[in-house]
Scaffold this motif. Structure first.
Motif, mmCIF file in Angstrom:
data_model
loop_
_atom_site.group_PDB
_atom_site.id
_atom_site.type_symbol
_atom_site.label_atom_id
_atom_site.label_comp_id
_atom_site.label_asym_id
_atom_site.label_seq_id
_atom_site.Cartn_x
_atom_site.Cartn_y
_atom_site.Cartn_z
ATOM 1 N N LEU A 85 12.384 1.533 -54.907
ATOM 2 C CA LEU A 85 12.483 0.986 -53.552
ATOM 3 C C LEU A 85 11.397 -0.041 -53.296
ATOM 4 O O LEU A 85 10.259 0.095 -53.775
ATOM 5 N N GLU A 86 11.728 -1.052 -52.531
ATOM 6 C CA GLU A 86 10.788 -2.150 -52.245
ATOM 7 C C GLU A 86 11.048 -2.680 -50.840
ATOM 8 O O GLU A 86 12.203 -2.932 -50.468
ATOM 9 N N GLU A 87 9.988 -2.847 -50.073
ATOM 10 C CA GLU A 87 10.131 -3.400 -48.720
ATOM 11 C C GLU A 87 10.373 -4.906 -48.776
ATOM 12 O O GLU A 87 9.832 -5.614 -49.624
ATOM 13 N N VAL A 88 11.174 -5.394 -47.851
ATOM 14 C CA VAL A 88 11.453 -6.819 -47.763
ATOM 15 C C VAL A 88 10.205 -7.562 -47.291
ATOM 16 O O VAL A 88 9.443 -7.055 -46.467
ATOM 17 N N SER A 89 9.993 -8.749 -47.835
ATOM 18 C CA SER A 89 8.827 -9.546 -47.429
ATOM 19 C C SER A 89 9.148 -10.321 -46.161
ATOM 20 O O SER A 89 10.304 -10.557 -45.803
ATOM 21 N N GLU A 90 8.108 -10.753 -45.462
ATOM 22 C CA GLU A 90 8.298 -11.529 -44.235
ATOM 23 C C GLU A 90 8.905 -12.893 -44.521
ATOM 24 O O GLU A 90 9.515 -13.506 -43.645
ATOM 25 N N GLU A 91 8.738 -13.400 -45.747
ATOM 26 C CA GLU A 91 9.248 -14.729 -46.097
ATOM 27 C C GLU A 91 10.731 -14.718 -46.458
ATOM 28 O O GLU A 91 11.366 -15.772 -46.557
ATOM 29 N N PHE A 92 11.306 -13.533 -46.639
ATOM 30 C CA PHE A 92 12.692 -13.455 -47.078
ATOM 31 C C PHE A 92 13.634 -13.996 -46.009
ATOM 32 O O PHE A 92 13.517 -13.666 -44.828
ATOM 33 N N GLU A 93 14.578 -14.830 -46.423
ATOM 34 C CA GLU A 93 15.587 -15.362 -45.514
ATOM 35 C C GLU A 93 16.948 -14.752 -45.845
ATOM 36 O O GLU A 93 17.334 -14.647 -47.014
ATOM 37 N N ILE A 94 17.678 -14.362 -44.826
ATOM 38 C CA ILE A 94 18.982 -13.729 -45.016
ATOM 39 C C ILE A 94 19.949 -14.741 -45.624
ATOM 40 O O ILE A 94 20.143 -15.832 -45.080
ATOM 41 N N PRO A 95 20.570 -14.414 -46.770
ATOM 42 C CA PRO A 95 21.505 -15.359 -47.407
ATOM 43 C C PRO A 95 22.783 -15.529 -46.601
ATOM 44 O O PRO A 95 23.225 -14.618 -45.896
ATOM 45 N N GLN A 96 23.375 -16.703 -46.723
ATOM 46 C CA GLN A 96 24.566 -17.016 -45.943
ATOM 47 C C GLN A 96 25.734 -16.095 -46.286
ATOM 48 O O GLN A 96 26.507 -15.701 -45.409
ATOM 49 N N ASP A 97 25.874 -15.725 -47.562
ATOM 50 C CA ASP A 97 27.023 -14.901 -47.936
ATOM 51 C C ASP A 97 26.939 -13.499 -47.352
ATOM 52 O O ASP A 97 27.957 -12.834 -47.145
ATOM 53 N N PHE A 98 25.731 -13.030 -47.040
ATOM 54 C CA PHE A 98 25.587 -11.718 -46.400
ATOM 55 C C PHE A 98 26.201 -11.740 -45.000
ATOM 56 O O PHE A 98 26.938 -10.826 -44.608
ATOM 57 N N ASP A 99 25.917 -12.784 -44.249
ATOM 58 C CA ASP A 99 26.479 -12.893 -42.903
ATOM 59 C C ASP A 99 27.984 -13.160 -42.932
ATOM 60 O O ASP A 99 28.729 -12.665 -42.086
ATOM 61 N N SER A 100 28.446 -13.919 -43.910
ATOM 62 C CA SER A 100 29.855 -14.334 -43.918
ATOM 63 C C SER A 100 30.807 -13.184 -44.198
ATOM 64 O O SER A 100 31.969 -13.233 -43.798
ATOM 65 N N VAL A 101 30.357 -12.127 -44.893
ATOM 66 C CA VAL A 101 31.259 -11.012 -45.208
ATOM 67 C C VAL A 101 31.363 -10.011 -44.065
ATOM 68 O O VAL A 101 32.269 -9.187 -44.044
ATOM 69 N N GLN A 102 30.436 -10.083 -43.098
ATOM 70 C CA GLN A 102 30.465 -9.128 -41.997
ATOM 71 C C GLN A 102 31.677 -9.401 -41.108
ATOM 72 O O GLN A 102 31.875 -10.497 -40.615
ATOM 73 N N GLY A 103 32.480 -8.364 -40.907
ATOM 74 C CA GLY A 103 33.653 -8.507 -40.062
ATOM 75 C C GLY A 103 34.862 -9.096 -40.751
ATOM 76 O O GLY A 103 35.942 -9.162 -40.157
ATOM 77 N N SER A 104 34.701 -9.547 -41.997
ATOM 78 C CA SER A 104 35.859 -10.081 -42.736
ATOM 79 C C SER A 104 36.164 -9.193 -43.932
ATOM 80 O O SER A 104 37.237 -8.586 -44.013
ATOM 81 N N ASP A 105 35.243 -9.100 -44.874
ATOM 82 C CA ASP A 105 35.465 -8.254 -46.047
ATOM 83 C C ASP A 105 35.095 -6.792 -45.799
ATOM 84 O O ASP A 105 35.412 -5.936 -46.626
ATOM 85 N N LEU A 106 34.400 -6.503 -44.731
ATOM 86 C CA LEU A 106 34.094 -5.122 -44.360
ATOM 87 C C LEU A 106 33.824 -5.087 -42.865
ATOM 88 O O LEU A 106 33.486 -6.117 -42.262
ATOM 89 N N PRO A 107 33.979 -3.913 -42.221
ATOM 90 C CA PRO A 107 33.716 -3.828 -40.786
ATOM 91 C C PRO A 107 32.253 -4.134 -40.475
ATOM 92 O O PRO A 107 31.362 -3.911 -41.298
ATOM 93 N N ARG A 108 31.993 -4.633 -39.271
ATOM 94 C CA ARG A 108 30.632 -4.973 -38.865
ATOM 95 C C ARG A 108 29.788 -3.754 -38.535
ATOM 96 O O ARG A 108 28.606 -3.877 -38.256
ATOM 97 N N ILE A 109 30.386 -2.547 -38.585
ATOM 98 C CA ILE A 109 29.691 -1.374 -38.084
ATOM 99 C C ILE A 109 28.401 -1.084 -38.842
ATOM 100 O O ILE A 109 27.424 -0.603 -38.271
ATOM 101 N N PHE A 110 28.351 -1.428 -40.139
ATOM 102 C CA PHE A 110 27.141 -1.157 -40.918
ATOM 103 C C PHE A 110 26.008 -2.086 -40.480
ATOM 104 O O PHE A 110 24.876 -1.640 -40.246
ATOM 105 N N ARG A 111 26.312 -3.361 -40.346
ATOM 106 C CA ARG A 111 25.283 -4.295 -39.878
ATOM 107 C C ARG A 111 24.917 -4.010 -38.421
ATOM 108 O O ARG A 111 23.756 -4.118 -38.035
ATOM 109 N N THR A 112 25.891 -3.635 -37.622
ATOM 110 C CA THR A 112 25.621 -3.304 -36.225
ATOM 111 C C THR A 112 24.668 -2.122 -36.124
ATOM 112 O O THR A 112 23.736 -2.123 -35.305
#
Length: 458
Positions: A85-112
């Protein structure tokens, strides 16, 4: 899962099936994949008296809070959490493909869920989940998205929803589970809260996992529920007559199912029984339209459990004043089960198909799987049972439909609508029905929709 679990319960097939499943489990590279395999063993233990082998623990290569819960419920001691396990760094930016699959390829409930935890704790739950999503891409470097699921859907035309069987969903749910492990390890998330959040990532609801698809003998013929309101209500009367002939003395409480499924035309029928007392300010002819909002956006039944993976679910039953619609003095005798526990492989059932009795002022009810159906019990008395069957296409469903399966809730006698309620005047009953019809002239087009609804008193 049920078929493989049944093989684990057969003495002549157990060794071969167990060996194959352990090899498969040993090669899984995502936490969600591990959980899906463990659920097969869990179902076998619940339904077929299977005693798990200790090798099950040794074969888990991608542990999680949820896999530990499953192993513990099987009487096995998990070897401990993931050491990588590793904590995310403050410099990490959320990738575009992570946001694009929410609500399309899987329900948004996990991200919500991650977003709600982040707002409550001010800890980076969403970024951590995105970080884990980026990291688990390496699990399958040649095909992180497992091909193109829309390859199978495009020939059906526009407006279809696919099932959550592709790797995008498994990667996102695995990222969700790893984020909870990070929260428990580094952010002091209480174990009971981590367990409760992990239950959201179950492939199958522990109570619904033991349901078996069986289409009842009284299921309507394809020609039913066609025509105008009068013809539809005649079909409803025929359906009720079939049920009464099959189960004398019992009553239909709720029914929801596709009736016709073709490439040009699809028909979905939903029926719920209601009760009404005197004093309504709404004319009977306007009742269905008035209750449309309550029907589509009404109360959902809350549930609790004694253990996170208990096969018995307890319904917290509402008071009558919460159920009754004030202007028409009517209340539903069935309502959808809430989302306290989910099974993402059973998403056809949520929430439009899972109707259970409201039993106002009764306090609590038990939902117990029995012989492939569900029994609903109040004070040790079975008041209704719930069954389901396959009714639609396997690969996808039209967006407008609640699911591919059909369900029915049928009473045992009339106690479910009598109960402890005390009324000063007469109570009458009616069925609120809705028929959704989809049609198109070309199979590449999107469906056009028509909706008919009404109330028929009995």
């Amino acid at each position: 899962m049920q078929e493989l679990a049944a093989r684990l319960g057969e003495p002549g097939l157990r060794a071969e099936t167990e060996s194959a499943l352990l090899k498969w489990l040993n090669t899984r590279k995502l936490e969600a994949e591990v959980v899906e395999v463990l659920c097969i063993f869990w179902i076998a233990a619940q339904a077929h008296g299977y005693s798990p082998t200790p090798q099950l623990v040794e074969s888990v290569r991608r542990p999680s809070i949820l896999s530990d819960l499953l192993l513990e419920s099987l009487g096995l001691l998990a070897e401990g959490g993931d050491k990588g396990l590793e904590e995310v760094s403050e410099e990490f930016e959320i990738p575009q493909d992570f946001d694009s699959v929410q609500g399309s390829d899987l329900p948004r409930i996990f991200r919500t869920s991650m977003g709600e935890l982040e707002r409550y704790t001010r800890l980076p739950f969403v970024r951590q989940m995105a970080f884990e999503w980026m990291r688990n891409r390496a699990a399958y470097p040649d095909a992180p998205f497992q091909g193109d699921p829309w390859y199978f859907l495009r020939p059906l035309g526009d407006g279809f929803v696919g099932h959550l069987s592709f790797r995008t969903a498994l990667r996102a749910i695995s990222a969700y589970l790893r984020t909870l492990a990070v929260a428990a390890e580094f952010w002091a998330m209480p174990p009971h809260r981590a367990d409760a959040e992990a239950i959201l990532a179950l492939p199958v609801h522990p109570t619904l996992a033991l349901l078996k698809p069986r289409r009842p003998a009284w299921f309507p013929e394809n020609a039913d529920f066609d025509g105008d309101n009068e013809a539809i209500e005649a079909s409803l009367g025929t359906l009720i007559g079939r049920i009464q002939a099959t189960r004398p003395g019992d009553e239909l409480i709720a029914f929801s199912s596709p009736i016709v499924m073709s490439m040009e035309r699809c028909v979905e029928v939903s029926i719920v029984r209601w009760s009404q007392v005197a004093g309504s300010m709404i004319a009977d002819t306007d009742l269905a339209r008035h209750l449309e909002i309550a029907c589509n956006h009404g109360l959902m039944l809350r549930s609790t459990t004694s253990e996170p993976l208990s096969a018995t679910t307890f319904l917290t039953l509402p008071q009558l004043d919460r159920l009754m619609e004030g202007e028409c003095k009517a209340w539903p005798l069935a309502a959808p089960l809430g989302l306290d526990r989910l099974g993402y492989l059973q998403h056809d059932l949520y929430p439009a198909r899972l109707f259970l009795p409201t039993l106002p002022d009764s306090g609590e009810a038990e939902i117990i799987p029995r012989n492939g159906q569900l029994e609903i019990k109040v004070h040790e008395q079975v008041v209704a049972d719930f069954c389901y069957w396959n009714a639609g296409w396997g690969v996808a469903r039209p967006m407008e439909f609640g699911g591919n399966c059909g369900t029915a809730l049928i009473s045992r006698g009339t106690g479910y609508r009598e109960g402890p309620i005390s009324m000063s005047g007469p109570v009458r009953s009616f069925y609120l029905w809705q028929v959704r019809t989809l049609h198109r002239g070309n199979t590449f087009d999107r469906f056009s929709q028509s909706l008919a609804m009404g109330a028929v008193f009995i």
